[in-house]
Motif scaffolding. Structure first.
Motif, PDB file in Angstrom:
ATOM      1  N   GLU A  54      11.948  -8.755  -3.983  1.00  0.00           N
ATOM      2  CA  GLU A  54      11.820  -7.289  -3.998  1.00  0.00           C
ATOM      3  C   GLU A  54      10.552  -6.806  -4.696  1.00  0.00           C
ATOM      4  OE1 GLU A  54      15.299  -4.681  -4.675  1.00  0.00           O
ATOM      5  OE2 GLU A  54      14.194  -3.936  -6.418  1.00  0.00           O
ATOM      6  N   VAL A  55       9.968  -5.749  -4.114  1.00  0.00           N
ATOM      7  CA  VAL A  55       8.926  -4.981  -4.784  1.00  0.00           C
ATOM      8  C   VAL A  55       9.321  -3.511  -4.728  1.00  0.00           C
ATOM      9  CG1 VAL A  55       7.101  -6.625  -4.219  1.00  0.00           C
ATOM     10  CG2 VAL A  55       7.504  -4.677  -2.707  1.00  0.00           C
ATOM     11  N   LEU A  56       8.837  -2.735  -5.685  1.00  0.00           N
ATOM     12  CA  LEU A  56       9.085  -1.295  -5.703  1.00  0.00           C
ATOM     13  C   LEU A  56       7.842  -0.549  -5.230  1.00  0.00           C
ATOM     14  CD1 LEU A  56      10.987  -0.642  -9.067  1.00  0.00           C
ATOM     15  CD2 LEU A  56      11.930  -0.958  -6.781  1.00  0.00           C
ATOM     16  N   MET A  57       8.060   0.469  -4.405  1.00  0.00           N
ATOM     17  CA  MET A  57       6.993   1.378  -3.994  1.00  0.00           C
ATOM     18  C   MET A  57       7.392   2.759  -4.497  1.00  0.00           C
ATOM     19  SD  MET A  57       4.986  -0.684  -2.288  1.00  0.00           S
ATOM     20  CE  MET A  57       3.891   0.418  -1.400  1.00  0.00           C
ATOM     21  N   ARG A 102       9.521  10.358  -4.452  1.00  0.00           N
ATOM     22  CA  ARG A 102      10.333   9.443  -3.658  1.00  0.00           C
ATOM     23  C   ARG A 102       9.983   7.994  -3.993  1.00  0.00           C
ATOM     24  NH1 ARG A 102      10.020  14.083  -0.551  1.00  0.00           N
ATOM     25  NH2 ARG A 102      11.796  14.486   0.843  1.00  0.00           N
ATOM     26  N   MET A 103      10.955   7.076  -3.787  1.00  0.00           N
ATOM     27  CA  MET A 103      10.759   5.675  -4.152  1.00  0.00           C
ATOM     28  C   MET A 103      11.497   4.778  -3.155  1.00  0.00           C
ATOM     29  SD  MET A 103      12.447   2.911  -5.730  1.00  0.00           S
ATOM     30  CE  MET A 103      13.685   3.532  -6.860  1.00  0.00           C
ATOM     31  N   THR A 104      10.884   3.635  -2.826  1.00  0.00           N
ATOM     32  CA  THR A 104      11.481   2.688  -1.880  1.00  0.00           C
ATOM     33  C   THR A 104      11.528   1.290  -2.480  1.00  0.00           C
ATOM     34  OG1 THR A 104      10.644   3.930   0.022  1.00  0.00           O
ATOM     35  CG2 THR A 104      11.286   1.654   0.421  1.00  0.00           C
ATOM     36  N   ARG A 105      12.669   0.646  -2.326  1.00  0.00           N
ATOM     37  CA  ARG A 105      12.804  -0.771  -2.670  1.00  0.00           C
ATOM     38  C   ARG A 105      12.552  -1.582  -1.397  1.00  0.00           C
ATOM     39  NH1 ARG A 105      15.196  -1.611  -7.591  1.00  0.00           N
ATOM     40  NH2 ARG A 105      16.080   0.246  -8.578  1.00  0.00           N
ATOM     41  N   VAL A 106      11.504  -2.362  -1.386  1.00  0.00           N
ATOM     42  CA  VAL A 106      11.163  -3.179  -0.217  1.00  0.00           C
ATOM     43  C   VAL A 106      11.664  -4.588  -0.478  1.00  0.00           C
ATOM     44  CG1 VAL A 106       9.343  -3.940   1.345  1.00  0.00           C
ATOM     45  CG2 VAL A 106       9.114  -1.754   0.154  1.00  0.00           C
ATOM     46  N   LYS A 161       0.823  -1.216   0.000  1.00  0.00           N
ATOM     47  CA  LYS A 161       0.000   0.000   0.000  1.00  0.00           C
ATOM     48  C   LYS A 161       0.854   1.263   0.000  1.00  0.00           C
ATOM     49  CE  LYS A 161      -3.669  -2.594   0.377  1.00  0.00           C
ATOM     50  NZ  LYS A 161      -4.570  -2.802  -0.776  1.00  0.00           N
ATOM     51  N   HIS A 162       1.684   1.438   1.034  1.00  0.00           N
ATOM     52  CA  HIS A 162       2.515   2.631   1.110  1.00  0.00           C
ATOM     53  C   HIS A 162       3.652   2.459   2.113  1.00  0.00           C
ATOM     54  CE1 HIS A 162      -0.397   3.582   4.469  1.00  0.00           C
ATOM     55  NE2 HIS A 162       0.761   3.815   5.068  1.00  0.00           N
ATOM     56  N   ASN A 220       2.670   3.277  -4.559  1.00  0.00           N
ATOM     57  CA  ASN A 220       2.164   2.296  -5.523  1.00  0.00           C
ATOM     58  C   ASN A 220       3.149   1.151  -5.666  1.00  0.00           C
ATOM     59  OD1 ASN A 220      -0.139   3.822  -6.130  1.00  0.00           O
ATOM     60  ND2 ASN A 220       1.008   5.070  -7.588  1.00  0.00           N
ATOM     61  N   MET A 221       2.664  -0.077  -5.503  1.00  0.00           N
ATOM     62  CA  MET A 221       3.540  -1.251  -5.611  1.00  0.00           C
ATOM     63  C   MET A 221       3.620  -1.730  -7.050  1.00  0.00           C
ATOM     64  SD  MET A 221       3.365  -4.945  -3.640  1.00  0.00           S
ATOM     65  CE  MET A 221       1.963  -5.559  -4.575  1.00  0.00           C
TER      66      MET A 221
END
Length: 468
Positions: free
Chosen positions: A178-181, A195-199, A113-114, A138-139
């Motif tokens: 890995e997923v991208l947010m 902004r962007m996060t690699r989870v 989700k976020h 956004n995933m």
């Protein structure tokens, strides 16, 4: 007597022989264990390969080499189960969220989700102020060939043919999913790029889908590592230790179970691993300060009971701006020099170049004006100063400004410091500086919160010691 070098050469000779005769299945991940199995040569069969080794002491050993076919099987994988994407899907569909609390910022990850970074400022009698940034909303799939195995199920072959990305934790390479947010809060330092996060999810049998860590890896790009049990049934996402190949060496013709030189090496190593009790300056064993406690434990207790003492020269250098405080985690680091400036910086490890952003510089008159207009006061354990005229902000066209909140933290080591940064408005910052150094200086603050050397801090003959 055979030297320790002789024993090592014996083991090395066996491994070199193995490398020649089994070169088709040896690789950089091969591990070998040399067992001294005693006088028993009945383990040999017609299909076994062996080597007769003779030590410098003329001790003979028959060493059975690992069976090639059985070792090959250890590198085989036959997985008929679901893909990693299918295994981890429940995390995203059940609305699971996790929170990580740090010194200033809190991080909230609602899987799929976020990713949110926030701070709540609570003041007595006032509404709670919330400062927040979305690090991703956004995933989506990360894309790229290295992530194709995330969606593949039912595969068969050699482990070496199926490689998923890994990250290094405590010296071990850990596979991750890995997923991208993306589409987070716009970043002014990158021209309003979201902004962007690699989870990154890693297998942990006892995990609860919590954040092990979150950090800024480049400007406004982040990495979050999640501990989850959902991946642990998948062979490619478990930590795989390389197989250990046993080499059994049997004594011949009355030789000892293990070479004499090897025994001596083992004995010497064991002796070196023994530790003696600490001694006093007189050479006697130091007694424990409290019954039932080790000297180190008693000393630690006494150290904790004492108030934090800061060297007077450090305090003087801090007030003069010569002793600067550094802190921060992740991409950006922070530097604060009292009475001079506050800035953030990042050093590129590859190129050695450093990017510096001046958040604000000190001007006594500007601080007094700001203090008076905003009706500021000195807190019980903190004081805030105004630093203006920083680097010009692209978003506002005005110089950056920073409020530096100096906070006394008595429960830290004498020269420790924690520095954190928030941005309530575009290019207007709050830089928090927590340190025991502040504790000794708060009593010297004047009516505008400006810190001054006191007679106990200034060295003899220092004229500033008598200033109010």
């Amino acid at each position: 007597m055979m030297s320790w070098l002789g024993a090592e050469l014996l083991a090395l000779s066996v491994l070199l022989f193995l490398q020649i005769t089994h070169s088709d299945f040896l690789n950089s991940n091969s591990l070998f264990k040399l067992n001294w199995a005693g006088e028993n040569i009945q383990d040999l069969t017609g299909n076994s390969e062996y080597l007769i080794m003779t030590t410098p002491n003329n001790e003979k050993y028959q060493c059975i080499l690992p069976d090639e076919e059985s070792q090959k099987q250890l590198n085989e994988v036959n997985y008929p189960g679901p893909s990693a994407a299918d295994l981890i899907q429940p995390i995203f569909t059940k609305g699971i969220c996790t929170i990580r609390i740090e010194t200033y910022w809190n991080f909230e990850l609602c899987h799929g989700k976020h990713v949110r970074q926030y701070h709540e400022e609570k003041e007595a009698g006032k509404e709670t102020k919330l400062l927040e940034f979305y690090l991703g909303k956004n995933m989506k799939s990360p894309g790229g060939k290295e992530y194709e195995l995330q969606t593949i199920s039912s595969f068969k072959g050699r482990f070496d043919d199926f490689k998923v990305p890994t990250l290094s934790i405590d010296g071990k390479e850990i596979p991750y999913y890995e997923v991208l947010m993306d589409d987070g809060t716009p970043c002014d330092l990158r021209g309003d790029t979201p902004r962007m996060t690699r989870v990154r999810y890693i297998c942990e049998a006892t995990g609860r889908n919590e954040m092990m860590s979150i950090k800024e890896t480049s400007t406004c790009e982040y990495e979050a590592v999640i501990l989850t049990p959902h991946l642990c049934t998948h062979p490619l996402y478990r930590i795989r230790e390389p197989p250990i190949n046993a080499i059994n060496c049997h004594a011949m013709n009355g030789a000892p179970a293990r070479p004499v030189g090897y025994e001596q090496l083992y004995k010497d190593t064991s002796t070196r691993m023994q530790f003696s009790p600490p001694k006093s300056p007189t050479g006697k064993v130091a007694p424990s300060s409290e019954a039932g406690e080790k000297p180190s434990q008693a000393a630690a207790k006494k150290a904790l009971a004492r108030p934090v003492l800061i060297d007077k020269q450090i305090l003087k250098d801090f007030l003069s701006g010569d002793y600067c405080l550094h802190g921060g985690q992740g991409w950006w680091k922070y530097e604060f020099c009292y009475g001079k400036f506050a800035q953030q910086y990042h050093t590129d490890v590859k190129t050695g170049s450093t990017t510096v952003i001046l958040l604000g510089s000190w001007n006594k008159e500007e601080h007094i004006t700001w203090w008076t207009e905003n009706k500021k006061h000195i807190g019980a354990k903190s004081v805030t100063h105004y630093y203006g005229n920083g680097d010009v902000c692209d978003l506002t066209g005005k110089p950056r400004v920073a409020q530096v909140k100096l906070k006394c933290k008595e429960d830290m080591q004498a020269t420790s410091v924690t520095i954190y940064l928030s941005e309530p408005r575009d290019c207007e910052y709050v830089l928090g500086v927590d340190s025991p150094i502040i504790c000794t200086l708060l009593d010297t603050a004047d009516k505008y919160g400006i810190l001054h050397p006191s007679p106990s801090i200034a060295p003899p003959g220092d004229e500033t010691a008598d200033e109010p």
